[in-house]
Design a protein around this motif. Structure first.
Motif, PDB file in Angstrom:
ATOM      1  N   ASN A   1       0.837  -1.216   0.000  1.00 16.47           N
ATOM      2  CA  ASN A   1       0.000   0.000   0.000  1.00 16.47           C
ATOM      3  C   ASN A   1       0.870   1.264   0.000  1.00 16.47           C
ATOM      4  OD1 ASN A   1      -2.298  -1.575   0.039  1.00 16.47           O
ATOM      5  ND2 ASN A   1      -2.536  -1.473   2.267  1.00 16.47           N
TER       6      ASN A   1
ATOM      7  N   LEU B   1      -4.090   0.673   6.202  1.00 16.50           N
ATOM      8  CA  LEU B   1      -2.810   1.315   6.477  1.00 16.50           C
ATOM      9  C   LEU B   1      -2.639   1.464   7.979  1.00 16.50           C
ATOM     10  CD1 LEU B   1      -2.876   4.181   3.813  1.00 16.50           C
ATOM     11  CD2 LEU B   1      -1.431   2.145   3.754  1.00 16.50           C
TER      12      LEU B   1
ATOM     13  N   ASP C   1      -6.076   7.055   9.116  1.00 19.47           N
ATOM     14  CA  ASP C   1      -4.881   6.405   8.601  1.00 19.47           C
ATOM     15  C   ASP C   1      -3.800   7.426   8.288  1.00 19.47           C
ATOM     16  OD1 ASP C   1      -5.486   7.580   6.146  1.00 19.47           O
ATOM     17  OD2 ASP C   1      -6.331   5.755   5.288  1.00 19.47           O
TER      18      ASP C   1
END
Length: 758
Positions: free
Chosen positions: A31, A237, A280
């Protein structure tokens, strides 16, 4: 160039060492977050395989299935991880992984309390006293309470006495004597001697002499006994989860990628709303909202509690020292059978009566708690029954409680009066409403239908409101029905007159009589000081009283004078404690909880801190007694190093201690008067050791660096010390003699660092 590969499990697992397979070492991002290290991957015609140990290193779920051996590696297909896609850049030897939260293993978050064993408890003693002497027109009176106690790591033994009419026909009555042993690791307690039974779901607590053993959750204060809400979510995340309970932030937690659940949340009891804001690394927010209802009456699923008592019932407590009758046994057991259901059973038996019955607590689907109990008793040939139902619900702004108990005329239980039949019906209802800034409103109703006494029925209402900085207003109206029918009302206004001073004016109406009272009160500071109180009442007694209190860490003294119906009186009171611990005696306030004796060598006037608050200072012996410690919890006790002279050597200035209940600890802070020397260290040729040389402690103490001209500052000379140094590949040693305490460093003659002989 980058080649996109489909997200699907490999159809076939490639055999080891086959054509079209290539072992490659790559870097990885997940990610868009770079991962540390280089990873071995196996490129096959159907996709990439990753070494099985690397899944855990990267924080990914390890795929199910049998790993494929290749050379010295065990490989698993990347595409078998749910929610995972990837791209391979052959030019950069890099794999870019994109993952949903399903790629990551689940995690459980929350502030679960960890048990810490209590610190070792030395042998010690303490005594509490509470003495009162009164002089009035025509009579004098004196009385007192005395408690003697001994404690150690094996428990606490106490005995209490009451002295009555000490100036006349004095009488000393023993109240209670017991030895209590706590087992905090098991949350169990054993008490021998005088004690009180556990009331259970339908019984009554009774005094007895014998033994009581059972569960005591207070031995682990941070242990949560009741079900708390659990909220679940997911993050792709690394994120931060902020927990809000009824709009108030309670905690902030770090969340790794993947599914998560938050347990052991710091909620309040009753109904409320739980909100978790997950943010996040990119600043994106996800908000999770969940209503909850929590009650301490339930036990967590699988958690149980019990209590067993046996002995002889106590009679005429407070009037007779040793009157015991009716041997008995009683036991209670409860267990959380679900997150919303707790059941219990109680059994009791004596030489006169017996009884048993279940009781349950059930959290209703809409919130609230329904509690029911049923019992059957047997006395002689008579069988009695009891049924009780309670319903309650509460929130921040509203709550109610309903209770109804029916008992047959033959029902009995431990502690019941033999010649008095139980009330037929006991009913009560309470309702409370928080009107926010407009105050609070409460209603109550109680009804008791007696068999052998007059019935009782009462209804009342209370309203209170804070009038800004002016003060608070309270109004209560109640009506009693029946033989002694009467209406009572009072109006009260309270205001602050200073930091610790308040004033109160109250008007009362009892039936046809009116009365008015004015009060002024100033609380004595806990650190020490004076407090006072005064009251004047306008009614048929025309009474007035005034008093003062002097509160010190060594005891509390009070003096009161009063006038009532033409009679004047004066009362003097003294209460406090005496602690004997560590070979010394200390006066204190009454010892109700745990305490500690602080020792700071022989330094006088050193401030002692409890939870960063200065509470006392050391005496001429360097000792101070700290009371009011929380048993079985971590207490932070420290000293103020700025109070120490510059010549003092000090180690730790903060200790975190866990005392046992009503027991003491000895806290010896490592402080001493300076025993240091400034010396010049030479080699065997008379040349100063070079700057930067380190004199290594051979005795476990502190090392000493060497400065210019061979000068070195050596501490810890309360005993002789040994050092060694490495010079040009050889080792030499010196010995430094012990010194007496001084106000500063002592200059010593030159020391020769002599080489080790082969």
């Amino acid at each position: 160039m980058a080649a996109a590969l489909p997200t699907k499990a490999a159809q076939d697992t490639p055999p080891a060492e086959t054509a079209g397979t290539t072992l490659t070492f790559v870097t990885i991002t997940i990610n868009n977050l770079p991962q540390r290290g280089i990873y071995a991957v196996l490129e096959t015609p159907t996709g990439f395989l990753l070494e099985n140990r690397s899944f855990d290193t990267l924080g990914l779920l390890e795929p199910a299935g049998t790993p494929t051996p290749f050379q010295r590696y065990s490989m698993l297909p990347l595409s078998s991880v749910p929610g995972l896609t990837y791209q391979y850049d052959s030019g950069q030897l890099h794999i870019s992984i994109t993952c949903t939260a399903d790629c990551f293993p689940g995690q459980t978050l929350g502030s679960d309390w960890r048990y810490r064993p209590p610190d070792p408890t030395p042998l010690g003693f303490f005594m509490n006293y509470d003495l009162v002497a009164e002089v009035s027109s025509g009579s004098d009176y004196a009385s007192g309470l005395l408690e003697l106690a001994v404690f150690s790591g094996k428990g606490v033994g106490t005995t209490t006495f009451a002295g009555q009419d000490l100036t006349g026909s004095a009488k000393l009555v023993r109240l209670e004597s017991s030895w209590t042993m706590d087992f905090p690791d098991k949350r169990r307690q054993l008490q021998l001697g005088d004690s009180i039974t556990n009331a259970g779901g339908w019984g009554s607590p009774v005094r007895f002499a014998g033994a009581r053993y059972g569960t005591d959750f207070t031995l682990q204060p941070g242990f949560i006994t009741f079900p708390t809400p659990v909220i679940a979510g997911s993050a792709a995340l690394p994120s931060t989860a902020e927990v809000f309970v009824n709009g108030i932030k309670r905690s902030s937690l770090a969340v790794d990628p993947g599914p998560f659940s938050i347990e052991h949340l710091p909620v309040i009891t009753g109904a409320g709303d739980l909100k978790v804001v997950v943010k996040d690394l990119l600043g994106r927010e996800t908000v999770l909202v969940q209503p909850f209802y929590a009650t301490r009456n339930l036990l967590k699923k699988g958690l149980s509690a019990y209590s067993v008592s046996a002995g002889v019932l106590r009679e005429n407590f407070g009037r007779q020292s040793n009157q015991y009758e009716e041997p008995f046994f009683t036991g209670t057991y409860r267990k959380g059978l679900g997150e919303k259901f707790t059941a219990g059973l109680q059994v009791e038996a004596s030489t006169k009566r017996a009884g048993f019955g279940p009781y349950v607590d059930w959290q209703l689907p809409f919130g609230g708690l329904l509690s029911t109990a049923a019992a059957v008793s047997l006395k002689g040939g008579d069988v009695g029954t009891l049924f009780e139902t309670d319903l309650s619900w509460s929130s921040e702004t509203f709550g109610f409680y309903l209770s109804n108990q029916y008992a047959s005329s033959k029902f009995t239980r431990l502690g019941a009066v033999d010649d008095l039949r139980p009330a037929r019906l006991r009913s009560s209802a309470n309702l409370g409403i928080d009107l926010q800034r407009r105050g609070s409103l409460a209603f109550n109703y109680t009804r008791v239908d007696e068999r052998d006494r007059d019935d009782f029925e009462l209804v009342g209402a209370t309203y209170s409101v804070q009038l800004g900085k002016i003060g608070g207003l309270g109004i209560n109206v109640s009506r009693r029905f029946g033989t002694f029918a009467e209406t009572t009302a009072y109006f009260s206004f309270t205001t602050r007159l200073g930091q610790r001073t308040s004033g109160n004016a109250m008007v009362e109406k009892n039936g046809k009589d009116w009365a008015g009272t004015l009060r002024v009160n100033r609380n004595a500071s806990w650190e020490g000081g004076f407090g006072f109180r005064a009251e004047a009442r306008q009614d048929d007694t025309q009474s007035a009283r005034a008093g003062a209190t002097y509160n010190t860490p060594k005891g509390i003294v009070s003096l009161d004078v009063s006038h009532w119906k033409g009679t004047e009186a004066a009362r003097l009171g003294m209460k406090g404690g005496i602690v004997m611990l560590g070979g010394s005696r200390h006066l204190s306030r009454p010892v109700d909880t745990s305490f500690a004796l602080v020792k700071v060598d022989d330094f006088e006037g050193i401030g002692v801190l409890q939870d960063n608050r200065r509470i006392t200072e050391t005496n001429k012996k360097g000792e101070a007694l700290v009371t009011g410690l929380r048993p079985y919890e971590e207490n932070r006790i420290g000293i103020n190093p700025l109070d120490l002279p510059l010549s003092a050597e000090v180690g730790d200035t903060l200790l975190k201690v866990v005392p046992r209940r009503r027991s003491g600890l000895i806290l010896d802070f490592p402080a001493s008067r300076m025993r240091a020397a400034l010396v010049r260290v030479l080699d065997e040729n008379g040349t100063p050791l070079p700057p930067g040389t380190t004199l290594h402690a051979a005795d476990g103490g502190e090392d000493a660096p060497v400065g210019f001209r061979g000068q070195s500052y050596i501490t810890g000379l309360s005993r002789a010390r040994s050092f060694f140094a490495h010079i040009e590949g050889e080792t030499c040693r010196i010995e430094v003699d012990a010194l007496a305490a001084t106000e500063g460093p002592v200059r010593q003659p030159d020391l020769i660092c002599r080489k080790d002989t082969p």
